[in-house]
Structures are given as structure tokens and as C-alpha cells.
Design a protein around this motif. Structure first.
Motif, PDB file in Angstrom:
ATOM      1  N   ALA A 457       0.823  -1.210   0.000  1.00 41.05           N
ATOM      2  CA  ALA A 457       0.000   0.000   0.000  1.00 41.05           C
ATOM      3  C   ALA A 457       0.859   1.263   0.000  1.00 41.05           C
ATOM      4  O   ALA A 457       0.563   2.235  -0.717  1.00 41.05           O
ATOM      5  CB  ALA A 457      -0.906  -0.009   1.226  1.00 41.05           C
ATOM      6  N   GLY A 458       1.940   1.269   0.792  1.00 36.51           N
ATOM      7  CA  GLY A 458       2.806   2.433   0.842  1.00 36.51           C
ATOM      8  C   GLY A 458       3.509   2.696  -0.471  1.00 36.51           C
ATOM      9  O   GLY A 458       3.667   3.856  -0.888  1.00 36.51           O
ATOM     10  N   LEU A 459       3.938   1.638  -1.144  1.00 32.15           N
ATOM     11  CA  LEU A 459       4.587   1.796  -2.447  1.00 32.15           C
ATOM     12  C   LEU A 459       3.629   2.395  -3.459  1.00 32.15           C
ATOM     13  O   LEU A 459       3.996   3.305  -4.220  1.00 32.15           O
ATOM     14  CB  LEU A 459       5.107   0.444  -2.924  1.00 32.15           C
ATOM     15  N   ALA A 460       2.393   1.902  -3.477  1.00 31.94           N
ATOM     16  CA  ALA A 460       1.394   2.450  -4.405  1.00 31.94           C
ATOM     17  C   ALA A 460       1.099   3.915  -4.087  1.00 31.94           C
ATOM     18  O   ALA A 460       0.970   4.750  -4.994  1.00 31.94           O
ATOM     19  CB  ALA A 460       0.116   1.624  -4.328  1.00 31.94           C
ATOM     20  N   ALA A 461       1.001   4.246  -2.793  1.00 34.21           N
ATOM     21  CA  ALA A 461       0.744   5.634  -2.404  1.00 34.21           C
ATOM     22  C   ALA A 461       1.896   6.541  -2.810  1.00 34.21           C
ATOM     23  O   ALA A 461       1.686   7.685  -3.256  1.00 34.21           O
ATOM     24  CB  ALA A 461       0.526   5.712  -0.893  1.00 34.21           C
ATOM     25  N   THR A 487      -3.823   8.515  -0.064  1.00 31.59           N
ATOM     26  CA  THR A 487      -4.435   7.804   1.062  1.00 31.59           C
ATOM     27  C   THR A 487      -5.517   6.849   0.578  1.00 31.59           C
ATOM     28  O   THR A 487      -5.608   5.699   1.050  1.00 31.59           O
ATOM     29  CB  THR A 487      -5.033   8.803   2.062  1.00 31.59           C
ATOM     30  N   LEU A 488      -6.344   7.296  -0.357  1.00 31.73           N
ATOM     31  CA  LEU A 488      -7.397   6.430  -0.884  1.00 31.73           C
ATOM     32  C   LEU A 488      -6.803   5.211  -1.580  1.00 31.73           C
ATOM     33  O   LEU A 488      -7.246   4.067  -1.354  1.00 31.73           O
ATOM     34  CB  LEU A 488      -8.276   7.222  -1.860  1.00 31.73           C
ATOM     35  N   THR A 489      -5.778   5.428  -2.385  1.00 25.06           N
ATOM     36  CA  THR A 489      -5.124   4.311  -3.077  1.00 25.06           C
ATOM     37  C   THR A 489      -4.499   3.342  -2.082  1.00 25.06           C
ATOM     38  O   THR A 489      -4.681   2.125  -2.170  1.00 25.06           O
ATOM     39  CB  THR A 489      -4.038   4.848  -4.031  1.00 25.06           C
ATOM     40  N   GLY A 490      -3.763   3.884  -1.126  1.00 20.37           N
ATOM     41  CA  GLY A 490      -3.104   3.039  -0.143  1.00 20.37           C
ATOM     42  C   GLY A 490      -4.086   2.261   0.724  1.00 20.37           C
ATOM     43  O   GLY A 490      -3.883   1.074   0.993  1.00 20.37           O
ATOM     44  N   ALA A 491      -5.173   2.920   1.149  1.00 19.55           N
ATOM     45  CA  ALA A 491      -6.153   2.253   2.009  1.00 19.55           C
ATOM     46  C   ALA A 491      -6.831   1.098   1.277  1.00 19.55           C
ATOM     47  O   ALA A 491      -7.027   0.015   1.850  1.00 19.55           O
ATOM     48  CB  ALA A 491      -7.190   3.262   2.495  1.00 19.55           C
ATOM     49  N   CYS A 492      -7.202   1.330   0.028  1.00 19.23           N
ATOM     50  CA  CYS A 492      -7.856   0.270  -0.746  1.00 19.23           C
ATOM     51  C   CYS A 492      -6.916  -0.924  -0.950  1.00 19.23           C
ATOM     52  O   CYS A 492      -7.322  -2.087  -0.794  1.00 19.23           O
ATOM     53  CB  CYS A 492      -8.319   0.813  -2.090  1.00 19.23           C
ATOM     54  N   LEU A 493      -5.664  -0.646  -1.300  1.00 21.53           N
ATOM     55  CA  LEU A 493      -4.715  -1.739  -1.516  1.00 21.53           C
ATOM     56  C   LEU A 493      -4.387  -2.469  -0.210  1.00 21.53           C
ATOM     57  O   LEU A 493      -4.196  -3.690  -0.214  1.00 21.53           O
ATOM     58  CB  LEU A 493      -3.436  -1.202  -2.151  1.00 21.53           C
TER      59      LEU A 493
END
Length: 520
Positions: A457-461, A487-493
């Protein structure tokens, strides 16, 4: 409890933002105000804060369960002892205010030092307010009332927000040279009145809970010597922690203009997720564990400890990753307003990112210390705390030597992770010897899965932030867009990865949310 803590911390951030906007992040005035306002907290922690956390709640739980003791009279005498003792501490520290300021912030100039002494003297009655609030909160917790003490700081925050707003309306600026005597009194009295309001709220709730607030002049019958012996070890650990804090603040005060407030605000942000998640868990866990320990049900103590660490980790691991990725953007969004310097806001974010790796070790360390307290042992956690403070002190001195200037505050924050990781390992080994097992294999498996999910998630964020950043700019508006998208991307992943990795703690946590909102 989590909702109450969240609201309290949100209003606390609004309070921080109001003060930053009124006094200016990176200014001598905010540095002086911050250094002075830290003093009553430090003195309170030194003389009582640690004892309130480690002694009062377990003691009151055991007294309540003992049919041979008049629990009401015992508690009234204990509360009276706190009031009389802290009143004396307030008088002594007011007289010693110039010495305290010289000890804590030697990097201040003569004008700053003089203003810091004025602020400090009016802030010091907060020691008494904090102590009475802690005792009342312990009384409520021992009676199974957990949420009210977590709502009480909201009153404190609202009063200080109103004080900052009034300061701005009265023509106050971030320039220390233009500060009038009236504005100084407004800031200092308003800040102390906030802590007083918090105490009054708790007093009202305690009376409504059926406990009569009555002072008792005679402290006999509450085993003062036994309490002092239990608290003595805690005082030793808090003394070591405060010594380390004084050294760190002295180093920060020499890192350049605004460094003290930058360092303090980054630490406040770092504490938010810990307070919302871990403090909630600790508050609910301590009376439960104290009862299990009294009954010698060590298997229940282990089960509560394991569940507490896993539920805390499933939230704090991804939050730590988010702070690493989005620290500067988050602080620009929050602080780059009014009299605040954009450069100081960005530096606050860098310091916050350096603090982030300490989040999970710090929470785990604090939870494990409470298990010792539940077992009636204050000696072992005191010795561990002294070791952690010594590690932090040595690491900070080395970091300050290697990284002078503005980078020093970043290095000082990074030292925190090293110290609390050490504390976590030592405390885990100590508990394993004391209670037999701490469910270590399950904890390691669960946290490893959480770390993998948070890493994805952190990498995607980070990819989203780096891709969107150039298009939206570095100001507050652009930072808002980056923080929301990342944040939205990281939370979903994270949620998806947690499901694929079968992280049951996230499912257990989210399953409780509908009930929480229905109860509101």
C-alpha cells in the motif's frame, strides 16, 4: 473510547493549527510559548504522571474488590493527598521558574528567556489540574467508566482554540517584539484555563457517577508508604525519561530558529494515531488485566496482551507507512497557513516521517509495560524505561554531533525508533519470563503479514504522490489533492492485501464498526 479519543485528538489538532496560525510556525514567539507550555507537563510527569498510569488504576481496582476496605473513604483520602501534594509542587516550581527555563532551553536569547519565564509561571498551576484530572480519571476507570475521561480534553482544546482566536482578533502577530502585556496574559491564562476546564468536566462526571468529592485531611489508612514504594520505581523511570527529554529539547533549541516548535508539532502528530488506537486499547485493557492478574489467571493476561498488540498493529503499521510517504505533504496541508513559514511546515513533515518507524514499537512497548503494572510490578518496567531513556539519550547526543543545524531535529526523531525498538524487545523478554508465554509466534506471523500489506500500500501511495505532485504543486491545495489520492489508493490496496493474506485482525476490527456507529 476510540471515537472519544479521535474527537479529542481532532480538536487537539485544531488547537495546534490555531496556535500555529496565531503565533507563527518557525517564529521565536511560538518557540517560547511551546517551551514554556511543555514545562508543567514535564513536572507533572516527573512527580505523578507515571504513578497515575502504573499505580492508581490497579490499586483502585484491588481496593474496590476488597470487602474489608471502605473504598469510598480510601479514594477520597487518595484524591486529597494528590491535591495537597501537587499544590506544594506548584508553589515550589513557580519560585524556581527562571532556573527551570535556563535548564530546559539554554539556546534562547535574553528576551526569549524573560518571556518564557513569564509564560511558565502562569502555566505551572496546570500541574495541579493535570494531577486532579488523572486521579478522577482513575476513579472513573476503576468503576468501568472509560469514555468520559477521553472526552474531557475536548473542553481543554476548545478553550485554547478560543484563546488563539481572541489573540488574533486582538491584533496579535507572530512577532515577539510587538507582544503586549495583555496579549501575554491572554495566552498564558487562556492556556491554563483550558486544563482547568478539563478538570472541571471530570469532576462533574465523577459526581454524577455516584462518587462524593470530599477532601480528607488525614491520609492514614491508604497505605501511603506502600503507594510511595510502588510509585518510587515509576518516579525513577519518569525521571530518566524527563532527563532524556530535557537533553533532546536543549539540542533542538540549538538547531536554529523555530526548531523547538517544529520538533514539538511533529511529535504531536506522531502521537495522534498512538493515542486513538493504543491508548484506547490500554485504557480498556488495564482494569481487565488487573482483575485477571489478581485472580492469577495468567492465560487470560496472555490472551488480552496478544489481542491488544494485534489489533493495535493492524491499524498502526499502515499508518506508519503513510507517515513515511506523506509526512511533508500532510504538514504543509495542516500548518502552511497564517503566520506559519512554508519551509518550517515542510521540515515538520520530514521530522514526522523520521518519527514514523517508531510508531509500532512505541505502542507495543507501552502496552507491554501495562501488563507489568497489572501484575503489581513497577520495578521491572522502571528499570526497562531507564534503559530506553539511556539509549535515547546516547543516540540523540551522537546524532546531534553528526547532524548539526536544521537536520538535527530529523536525526533526533529517528533516534526514537531505535530506542523504542530496544524497549520492545527487552519488555517482551521480561514478560515471557514473568507470565510464561506472550503468544510470540502468532504475533510475529500477524505483524509480518501486516508489514507486507502496508509495504504494498505504501509503495502504491508513493507512486501516486510522485506522479500527481508536479501537476498540483507544493502548496496546501496541492498537498490536499496528493494526500487524498495517495491515502485512498493506499487504504484500498491495504484492505485488499489484508484480505488476500488473511489478516483476521482487520476483519475483527471492521466488524465492530457498525456496532460503534449504532451506539452513537
Amino acid at each position: 473510547m476510540a471515537v472519544a479519543t479521535l474527537v479529542s485528538r481532532i480538536t487537539g489538532f485544531l488547537r495546534t493549527l490555531a496556535l500555529v496560525s496565531a503565533l507563527g510556525l518557525g517564529t521565536h514567539l511560538l518557540d517560547t510559548y511551546t517551551a514554556a507550555n511543555v514545562t508543567p507537563n514535564a513536572v507533572y510527569e516527573l512527580v505523578m504522571g507515571g504513578a497515575a498510569a502504573s499505580v492508581l488504576v490497579p490499586l483502585l481496582v484491588r481496593v474496590t474488590a476488597d470487602e474489608d476496605v471502605d473504598a469510598e473513604l480510601f479514594t477520597q483520602r487518595l484524591l486529597s493527598l494528590v491535591l495537597y501534594g501537587l499544590s506544594a509542587v506548584v508553589l515550589v516550581t513557580i519560585v524556581a521558574a527562571p532556573l527551570i527555563v535556563e535548564l530546559t532551553v539554554p539556546g534562547f536569547g535574553a528576551a526569549q528567556r524573560e518571556l518564557a519565564v513569564d509564560f511558565t509561571r502562569i502555566f505551572l498551576p496546570q500541574i495541579l489540574f493535570y494531577g486532579i484530572s488523572a486521579a478522577l480519571a482513575a476513579i472513573l476507570n476503576a468503576r468501568g467508566r472509560f469514555a468520559a475521561p477521553m472526552w474531557a480534553p475536548v473542553a481543554n482544546n476548545l478553550v485554547v482554540i478560543a484563546t488563539a482566536g481572541t489573540f488574533l482578533l486582538a491584533g496579535g502577530t507572530g512577532r515577539m517584539e510587538t507582544l503586549t502585556q495583555g496579549q501575554t496574559l491572554l495566552l498564558s491564562i487562556g492556556t491554563s484555563a483550558g486544563v482547568g476546564a478539563q478538570m472541571v468536566v471530570l469532576a462533574v462526571v465523577t459526581r454524577r457517577a455516584g462518587f462524593p468529592l470530599r477532601l480528607r485531611a488525614d491520609p492514614r489508612g491508604i497505605a501511603v508508604r506502600r503507594i510511595a514504594a510502588m510509585a518510587g520505581w515509576t518516579v525513577a523511570s519518569v525521571t530518566a525519561a524527563q532527563a532524556a527529554l530535557i537533553v533532546v529539547n536543549r539540542l533542538a533549541s540549538q538547531a536554529g530558529p523555530g526548531a523547538v516548535s517544529v520538533f514539538s508539532n511533529a511529535y504531536t502528530l506522531f502521537q495522534l494515531p498512538y493515542a486513538v488506537v493504543a491508548v484506547t486499547v490500554i485504557t480498556g485493557m488495564l482494569p481487565r488485566m488487573s482483575r485477571a492478574a489478581t485472580e492469577r489467571d495468567l492465560s487470560q493476561v496472555t490472551a488480552d496482551l496478544s489481542r491488544s498488540l494485534r489489533l493495535t498493529g493492524v491499524v498502526l503499521v499502515p499508518v506508519a507507512a503513510a507517515l513515511v510517504v506523506l509526512g511533508p505533504r500532510l504538514t504543509t496541508l495542516l500548518f502552511a497557513h497564517g503566520n506559519a513559514s512554508p519551509g518550517a511546515a515542510h521540515l515538520t513533515g520530514v521530522v514526522l516521517a523520521a518519527y514514523a518507524p517508531a510508531l509500532v514499537p512505541f505502542a507495543g512497548y507501552q502496552i507491554m509495560l501495562r501488563v507489568h503494572y497489572a501484575l503489581g510490578d513497577t520495578r521491572t518496567p522502571a528499570l526497562i524505561s531507564v534503559a530506553v531513556s539511556a539509549a535515547l539519550l546516547v543516540a540523540s547526543l551522537v546524532a546531534a554531533r553528526l547532524h548539526p543545524g536544521a537536520d538535527m531535529v530529523v536525526a533526533l526523531a529517528g533516534c526514537t525508533a531505535v530506542a523504542y525498538a530496544l524497549g520492545l524487545v527487552i519488555t517482551a523478554q521480561s514478560l515471557r519470563r514473568r507470565i510464561g508465554r506472550i503468544d510470540g509466534r502468532r504475533l510475529l506471523r500477524s505483524h509480518a503479514r501486516m508489514l507486507v500489506a502496508a509495504g504494498v500500500a505504501g509503495l502504491a501511495a508513493a507512486v501516486v504522490a510522485s506522479g500527481l505532485g508536479p501537476a498540483v504543486g507544493t502548496g496546501p491545495g496541492g498537498s490536499l489533492a496528493v494526500v487524498c489520492a495517495a491515502t485512498l489508493t493506499g487504504a484500498c490496496l491495504y484492505a485488499l492485501a489484508a484480505r488476500l493474506l488473511r489478516i483476521g485482525e482487520l476483519t475483527a476490527l471492521t466488524a465492530g464498526l457498525p456496532w460503534t456507529f449504532r451506539s452513537l
